[in-house]
Design a protein around this motif. Structure first.
Motif, short mmCIF file in Angstrom:
data_model
loop_
_atom_site.label_atom_id
_atom_site.label_comp_id
_atom_site.label_asym_id
_atom_site.label_seq_id
_atom_site.Cartn_x
_atom_site.Cartn_y
_atom_site.Cartn_z
N THR A 593 0.84 -1.17 0.03
CA THR A 593 0.14 0.10 0.04
C THR A 593 0.69 1.02 -0.16
OG1 THR A 593 -1.68 -1.00 1.08
CG2 THR A 593 -1.71 1.44 1.25
N ILE A 594 1.91 1.29 0.92
CA ILE A 594 2.78 2.53 1.02
C ILE A 594 3.59 2.65 -0.36
CG2 ILE A 594 4.68 3.67 1.90
CD1 ILE A 594 3.94 1.72 4.82
N ALA A 595 3.98 1.63 -1.10
CA ALA A 595 4.55 1.60 -2.07
C ALA A 595 3.82 2.08 -3.36
CB ALA A 595 5.22 0.66 -2.64
N ALA A 596 2.55 1.78 -3.52
CA ALA A 596 1.63 2.11 -4.28
C ALA A 596 1.10 3.35 -4.51
CB ALA A 596 0.38 1.17 -4.35
N ARG A 597 1.10 4.08 -3.07
CA ARG A 597 0.67 5.34 -2.97
C ARG A 597 1.78 6.47 -3.03
NH1 ARG A 597 -3.90 4.83 1.72
NH2 ARG A 597 -5.14 3.36 0.57
N PHE A 598 2.99 6.07 -2.72
CA PHE A 598 3.90 6.97 -2.44
C PHE A 598 5.25 6.70 -3.08
CE2 PHE A 598 1.32 6.97 1.32
CZ PHE A 598 0.89 8.22 1.00
N GLY A 599 5.35 5.41 -3.91
CA GLY A 599 6.32 5.15 -4.67
C GLY A 599 7.52 4.21 -4.09
#
Length: 726
Positions: A593-599
């Motif tokens: 989730t963090i990677a998808a939203r913030f790279g």
């Protein structure tokens, strides 16, 4: 006849005009007795000859800062929101009007003590004078304030007890069964568990301070911009500073030149429901009470509302009451009545007179009015006393019943039997350990080993549970000695997150114990190593903080029900009962989730957790493309004493705070009072003012500014000095 009618109308119009001129002259004359000094943060310091002058000036200053929030609070309290916001607020207004009746408030005003009537009159005059001097301000509904209106919003708690009445059930009983529109709320991304509302209060005794003076922390956790910071002083002994809920003429949390008071949300059971057995005689309802059948009281409530065409309309409701309270719902074939503290005059007296108390004995006398139904109080004074008082409105009940459930209204034994006295409630005065705290926790740990014993009191005096913030506060206070103002401020922003003490070791153990061929072993290696090196402290640059909080939110969604069924907290469940999958799968989902939203999952916490103030809308608007400030601290859910409850919105990826730390003050009592404070964002509600967001960076940094408590301290720090209307 026509000429006589015209003459009569002109006479009435002339009399009205003369009355308005008389009011304006009276307001202007009183304004000359009042001086408002705005300091270099825009904060109003109000000086009046009398207490009434100070009230006039402080409410005028509040209106300058944010009239919309004042009016909205009174529309809410008086059950008139539908007049501004339309038909969707009818049930909200009916709920308020079950307890707030204009005719009763007018009658109560007429019987109030003369000194209190003077203050209520000054309050109304200050608001009306403001409106007369600001024709560009257009009230949504209330174009003229009357003194009795102050009694409709007199207790000051963050949420009135009446909000415990379910609007859908109220609508089903009195309407056509259609529930009201669902209120917006909760997490925009569906991840964040509800952050506990409430506050932190800490008092440290002189025996535990370097200067041998009592120290005091005021840290309400409310929705942002919920209160105005100001000072009010008079030649009649008023000299108080703190936070006033918009529209009220007392300081709800603050201090004077002798003592300080801080309210925190209480777990006290001050609200009850009864299931009434109804018998119809014709079209008139009666209810069983012992061997009797008593007639229900029926009355008509008229709710005005703005319809879709923008014109005013009305709905009338016949509402019913028993001696327990109004009927608010149906439960099977029973009708449910509802009782709360409803003593607005004495609530206003308690709220105002505490601001003028000069010592512990005088302060306790205000508590003995017993009209605080929802807030505990932490106290400190210049004589070196520290104290704790439980929420003071506690009905006396038969302890053979389980008061967490609705009572059988036909059984007289379930009636309230007066109120507990202050001596019968949990309270603490000058504990040997030299500290008191409350973080909405029960009082059984409020002073460490010197706390009241739960077994000594009826169960209904507190139904709350221990919080991660409470555990954190005890840890800090037990391990810190020789406090200074600086170290108490540091304690208020201590970054440790107690909630993770058990779950993180369990997570690390689950990964360590996983088989080498388990796909999670390789997938989570880097994330586990980041958390293995984490010191459980938040920070704007901390990647583990981001990872841990997203992981914890996922565990709530996956394991929350299992924890409830097991009768344990989520953190205890994760620490001792969760399966490997329950621990590792939410971490993988969090990283994704963090990677998808913030790279990248390596996004630091400050890149996500932000403070932003774009306008003064009560329901805030946020925008990722506009400037915002990183905030290092976290929701109180995870044990952060400095609470910042933030979430993503449908149009944002970042999370923006809307509640938590709203006003923070550290106060030292002694031969004089020294204090530092910060307000969320800024004091003004005007986006064009330089004080709209001039404290935002200080707020995020936990960098409190000096408070100018004495008039001499305002020298060199005065932005403007004027009379109301000047």
């Amino acid at each position: 006849m026509k000429s006589l009618a015209v003459a009569f109308a002109l006479t009435i119009a002339g009399a009205t005009g003369l009355a308005a001129q008389s009011d304006a002259a009276r307001w202007a004359a009183q304004a000359r007795n009042i001086t408002i000094i705005r300091d270099d943060w825009g904060i109003a310091h109000v000086f009046g000859r009398s207490d009434a002058d100070a009230v006039f000036g402080m409410i005028y200053a509040q209106a300058e800062d944010d009239f919309n929030r004042i009016e909205t609070n009174y529309l809410d309290a008086m059950g008139r929101l539908a007049e501004a916001e339309g038909e969707g607020q009818i049930w909200h207004d009916l709920r308020a009007r079950l307890f707030t009746d204009p005719d009763s408030a007018r009658a109560l005003y007429r019987t109030s003590p003369p000194w209190l009537k003077q203050l209520m009159t000054a309050w109304a005059d200050g608001l009306n004078f403001y409106l007369s001097k600001h024709p560009d301000v257009h009230p949504r509904v209330i174009t003229h304030f009357e003194p009795w209106m102050a009694l409709t919003f007199s207790e000051g708690s963050i949420g009135p007890d009446v909000e415990r009445i379910d609007l859908a059930q109220l609508s089903a009983f009195y309407g056509n069964g259609a529930p009201p529109a669902a209120a917006s709320g909760g997490s925009g991304d569906g991840e964040t568990p509800v952050d506990p509302t409430g506050s932190n209060g800490i008092a440290v005794a002189p025996s535990n301070t370097v200067n041998h003076h009592a120290l005091f922390l005021i840290n309400p956790h409310t929705s942002f911009f919920f209160r105005d910071e100001l000072q009010m002083t008079s030649e009649q002994g008023l000299h108080a500073y703190g936070a006033a809920t918009w529209g009220q003429f007392f300081l709800y949390q603050g201090w004077n030149d002798h003592l300080g008071w801080m309210h925190t949300s209480s777990g006290v059971d001050a609200i009850d429901q009864w299931l009434e057995t109804v018998v119809m005689h014709g079209d008139k309802p009666f209810y069983k009470y012992g061997a009797e059948e008593r007639p229900m009281t029926a009355s008509t409530i008229t709710i005005a509302y703005r319809n879709a065409a923008g014109t005013m309309a009305e709905r009338r409701f016949t509402v019913y009451r028993t001696h327990h309270g109004p009927i608010v719902a149906r439960a099977g074939d029973k009708w449910m009545s509802f009782a709360i503290m409803n003593d607005p005059m004495h609530a206003l007296i308690e709220s105002y007179t505490r601001t003028k108390a000069r010592n512990l004995q005088e302060f306790r006398r205000t508590v003995e009015l017993r009209t605080n139904s929802s807030n505990n109080t932490v106290y400190a004074d210049g004589d070196g006393n520290i104290a704790y008082f439980q929420a003071s409105f506690i009905p006396r009940r038969d302890t053979s019943f389980d008061w967490k459930r609705p009572m059988d209204g036909s059984n007289p034994a379930t009636d309230w039997h007066g109120l507990l006295t202050v001596d019968e409630m949990p309270h603490i005065v000058n504990p040997a350990g030299g500290w008191i705290y409350n973080s909405n926790d029960p009082p059984w740990t409020a002073a460490g080993p010197d706390s009241p014993r739960k077994a000594d009191f009826p169960a209904y005096v507190d139904n709350g549970g221990e919080s991660a913030r409470g555990h954190h506060a005890v840890r800090v206070l037990q391990n810190t000695h020789d406090f200074t103002r600086e170290s108490l401020q540091q304690a208020a922003f201590d970054s440790y997150l107690t909630w993770f003490e058990k779950p993180i070791p369990a997570l690390l153990h689950a990964w360590d114990a996983a088989a080498d061929n388990d796909p999670m072993k390789a997938r989570l290696r880097d994330q586990i190593e980041a958390l293995r090196g984490w010191d459980l402290r938040w920070g704007a640059n901390s990647v583990p903080t981001t990872l841990a909080i997203f992981w914890a939110e996922n565990t709530y969604r996956r394991s929350g029900r299992a924890a409830r069924e097991a009768g344990v907290s989520v953190e205890d469940y994760l620490g001792s009962r969760a399966t490997v999958a329950e621990l590792l799968d939410p971490l993988a989902a969090a990283a994704d989730t963090i990677a998808a939203r913030f790279g990248s999952w390596r996004t630091p916490w400050g890149g996500i957790n932000r403070f932003q103030r774009l306008d003064d809308a009560i329901a805030g608007h946020f925008d990722d493309t506009k400037a915002s400030i990183p905030v290092p601290f976290a929701p109180g859910t995870w044990g952060s004493l400095a609470s910042f409850a933030a979430r993503a919105y449908p149009n944002t990826r970042k999370r923006y705070g809307s509640s938590g730390n709203s006003f923070v003050a550290v106060v030292e009592f002694g031969d004089s009072v020294r204090a530092r404070a910060v307000t969320a964002g800024g004091i003004s509600g005007d986006p064009g003012s330089r004080h709209f967001a001039d404290e935002a960076q200080r707020y995020a940094d936990g960098n409190l500014r000096d408070v100018y408590f004495y008039r001499t301290q305002l020298q060199g720090h005065t932005e403007r000095e004027y009379h109301p209307g000047g």
